[in-house]
Enzyme design. Structure first.
Site, PDB file in Angstrom:
ATOM      1  N   GLY A  14      27.023  48.138  35.929  1.00  0.00           N
ATOM      2  CA  GLY A  14      25.869  47.636  35.191  1.00  0.00           C
ATOM      3  C   GLY A  14      25.689  46.136  35.322  1.00  0.00           C
ATOM      4  N   TYR A 131      35.177  65.170  34.952  1.00  0.00           N
ATOM      5  CA  TYR A 131      34.179  64.100  35.116  1.00  0.00           C
ATOM      6  C   TYR A 131      33.129  64.495  36.164  1.00  0.00           C
ATOM      7  CZ  TYR A 131      32.796  59.570  37.290  1.00  0.00           C
ATOM      8  OH  TYR A 131      32.114  58.515  37.875  1.00  0.00           O
TER       9      TYR A 131
HETATM   10  N1  LIG Z   1      32.849  52.525  39.676  1.00  0.00           N
HETATM   11  C1  LIG Z   1      32.611  53.381  40.658  1.00  0.00           C
HETATM   12  O1  LIG Z   1      33.231  53.336  41.730  1.00  0.00           O
HETATM   13  C2  LIG Z   1      31.542  54.437  40.487  1.00  0.00           C
HETATM   14  C3  LIG Z   1      31.296  55.306  41.551  1.00  0.00           C
HETATM   15  C4  LIG Z   1      30.310  56.280  41.423  1.00  0.00           C
HETATM   16  C5  LIG Z   1      29.583  56.353  40.239  1.00  0.00           C
HETATM   17  N2  LIG Z   1      29.843  55.499  39.226  1.00  0.00           N
HETATM   18  C6  LIG Z   1      29.068  55.638  37.980  1.00  0.00           C
HETATM   19  O2  LIG Z   1      28.581  54.389  37.564  1.00  0.00           O
HETATM   20  C7  LIG Z   1      28.556  54.331  36.142  1.00  0.00           C
HETATM   21  C8  LIG Z   1      29.235  53.059  35.673  1.00  0.00           C
HETATM   22  O3  LIG Z   1      30.589  53.022  36.088  1.00  0.00           O
HETATM   23  P1  LIG Z   1      31.454  51.697  35.929  1.00  0.00           P
HETATM   24  O4  LIG Z   1      32.467  51.742  36.999  1.00  0.00           O
HETATM   25  O5  LIG Z   1      30.570  50.521  35.801  1.00  0.00           O
HETATM   26  O6  LIG Z   1      32.187  51.966  34.539  1.00  0.00           O
HETATM   27  P2  LIG Z   1      32.621  50.899  33.420  1.00  0.00           P
HETATM   28  O7  LIG Z   1      32.862  49.562  33.995  1.00  0.00           O
HETATM   29  O8  LIG Z   1      33.726  51.542  32.654  1.00  0.00           O
HETATM   30  O9  LIG Z   1      31.348  50.784  32.489  1.00  0.00           O
HETATM   31  C9  LIG Z   1      30.979  51.842  31.655  1.00  0.00           C
HETATM   32  C10 LIG Z   1      29.772  51.416  30.867  1.00  0.00           C
HETATM   33  O10 LIG Z   1      29.388  52.521  30.037  1.00  0.00           O
HETATM   34  C11 LIG Z   1      29.327  52.064  28.691  1.00  0.00           C
HETATM   35  N3  LIG Z   1      29.689  53.141  27.773  1.00  0.00           N
HETATM   36  C12 LIG Z   1      30.875  53.802  27.693  1.00  0.00           C
HETATM   37  N4  LIG Z   1      30.840  54.681  26.685  1.00  0.00           N
HETATM   38  C13 LIG Z   1      29.617  54.568  26.114  1.00  0.00           C
HETATM   39  C14 LIG Z   1      28.979  55.205  25.021  1.00  0.00           C
HETATM   40  N5  LIG Z   1      29.607  56.146  24.297  1.00  0.00           N
HETATM   41  N6  LIG Z   1      27.714  54.844  24.719  1.00  0.00           N
HETATM   42  C15 LIG Z   1      27.072  53.893  25.434  1.00  0.00           C
HETATM   43  N7  LIG Z   1      27.619  53.259  26.486  1.00  0.00           N
HETATM   44  C16 LIG Z   1      28.886  53.592  26.810  1.00  0.00           C
HETATM   45  C17 LIG Z   1      30.311  50.912  28.601  1.00  0.00           C
HETATM   46  O11 LIG Z   1      30.017  50.103  27.483  1.00  0.00           O
HETATM   47  P3  LIG Z   1      31.146  49.116  26.859  1.00  0.00           P
HETATM   48  O12 LIG Z   1      31.402  48.072  27.887  1.00  0.00           O
HETATM   49  O13 LIG Z   1      30.479  48.545  25.635  1.00  0.00           O
HETATM   50  O14 LIG Z   1      32.329  49.961  26.568  1.00  0.00           O
HETATM   51  C18 LIG Z   1      30.039  50.229  29.927  1.00  0.00           C
HETATM   52  O15 LIG Z   1      28.876  49.438  29.844  1.00  0.00           O
HETATM   53  C19 LIG Z   1      29.238  55.606  35.625  1.00  0.00           C
HETATM   54  O16 LIG Z   1      28.264  56.496  35.207  1.00  0.00           O
HETATM   55  C20 LIG Z   1      29.942  56.143  36.841  1.00  0.00           C
HETATM   56  O17 LIG Z   1      29.964  57.545  36.827  1.00  0.00           O
HETATM   57  C21 LIG Z   1      30.803  54.529  39.309  1.00  0.00           C
END
Ligand SMILES: NC(=O)c1ccc[n+]([C@@H]2O[C@H](COP(=O)([O-])OP(=O)(O)OC[C@H]3O[C@@H](n4cnc5c(N)ncnc54)[C@H](OP(=O)(O)O)[C@@H]3O)[C@@H](O)[C@H]2O)c1
Length: 307
Positions: A14, A131
């Site tokens: 994000g 997941y």
């Molecule tokens: N990282 C990768 O390699 C990857 C690959 C493919 C897809 N994705 C997808 O990309 C998205 C983001 O991943 P990321 O790596 O950026 O994860 P991340 O750094 O853990 O960020 C997760 C985000 O979701 C928010 N969140 C968690 N629980 C929540 C809730 N109950 N209500 C509202 N917001 C909530 C968190 O808010 P807080 O910070 O306030 O906790 C944070 O902004 C996910 O959907 C994931 O499936 C990621």
């Protein structure tokens, strides 16, 4: 300027997406202060921010260890957040809803490179199945809502990503930040070896996160439907080669020990990226070595700044 509501804006993906899009769009980013597991809060967020476009990048995620420890939480949180977001978005007049899926939804033994039409052909790799199943159910929800209600959703399936603002810790990190942290710690403490989880023989594909942000921009600006689209580089690397590359870039000359008692995860991961090229004109621009150099630089600067 069109208004975007970006969920997950305080997370790794994000933060990068918001930075990339905010010159062109009016982006409101929200984190878990808006608990999207609560339908009333989701509805309130739509009322308050009144977006033209939604990018759903919130998720409960982590590496192999975090997935193994949280199968129920990861299934529930991702499924319920996405369900509320899609359900609420359906009743609003949005021009686009971008759903971020995951490569973890593919069957464990999908033929390589993974093609979008094969995503339902088998059970995902066990450690990340809850997941992956939640995410692919949401993709199907976007598709069926398009079919039945004309919902303007787009399903992107990003491969494993890395880059600035990733999480650097030994409990929830994905492989690249975990390795950078491990090697940095070994250099600082003059350790003559590091131990890496798994056999090192499995392969992975990695996308620099800014490339995903560009794919999202193209998805907003292109007339594309809900049929899932892989977003990656289309090239794989073995974990052993990845470890050696990161060690070289960081100047670490110690021994690398592989702990085969720890799980490897999926045997191979590499996406067929031809659909993204055809439908979105998307091709990754930042190669692995360049992306790793930027990520290591960002990490070192962030420690020096005391973050
Ligand atoms: N990282 C990768 O390699 C990857 C690959 C493919 C897809 N994705 C997808 O990309 C998205 C983001 O991943 P990321 O790596 O950026 O994860 P991340 O750094 O853990 O960020 C997760 C985000 O979701 C928010 N969140 C968690 N629980 C929540 C809730 N109950 N209500 C509202 N917001 C909530 C968190 O808010 P807080 O910070 O306030 O906790 C944070 O902004 C996910 O959907 C994931 O499936 C990621």
């Amino acid at each position: 300027m069109k208004k975007i509501l970006l969920t997950g804006a305080t997370g790794f993906v994000g933060k990068n997406v918001q930075k990339y899009l905010e010159n062109k769009y009016d982006v409101t980013g929200i984190g878990s202060e808006w608990d999207l597991r609560n339908a009333t809060k989701v509805s309130h967020a739509f009322d308050l921010f009144n977006p033209d476009i939604v990018i759903h990048a919130a998720g409960s995620v982590g590496g192999i260890g975090a997935n193994k420890d949280n199968p129920g939480k990861f299934l529930y949180d991702n499924l319920i957040m996405g369900t509320h977001m899609i359900q609420e978005a359906k009743s609003r007049n949005l021009s686009k809803f971008i759903m971020l899926g995951t490569v973890c939804s593919y069957p464990k033994f999908a033929s390589v490179p993974f093609k979008e039409e094969d995503i339902w052909l088998g059970y995902p790799e066990e450690t990340n199945a809850p997941y992956g199943i939640a995410k692919k159910t949401l993709m199907k929800m976007v598709e069926t809502y398009n079919e039945q209600y004309g919902f303007r959703g787009v399903n992107l399936i990003p491969v494993n990503m890395y880059g600035p603002h990733d999480h650097f810790n030994l409990t929830t990190s994905h492989v690249i930040p975990a390795l950078i942290l491990k090697i940095k710690t070994a250099i600082n403490n003059k350790h003559s070896s590091i131990t890496v989880w798994g056999s090192g023989s499995v392969s992975r594909e990695f996308l620099y996160v800014e490339d995903l942000a560009r794919a999202i921009e193209l998805s907003i600006e292109t007339n594309v439907g809900p049929s899932p689209i892989n977003i990656g580089t289309g090239s794989e690397i073995s974990i052993k080669d990845l470890v050696n590359l990161i060690a070289d870039l960081m100047g670490y000359q110690g021994k690398i020990i592989y702990d085969s008692s720890k799980p490897d995860g999926q045997p191979r991961r590499c996406l067929d990226t031809s659909k993204a090229k055809k439908l979105l004109g998307f091709e990754a621009k930042i190669g692995l070595e360049e992306g790793l150099k930027k990520t290591i630089k960002w990490y070192e600067e962030s420690i020096n700044n005391g973050n």
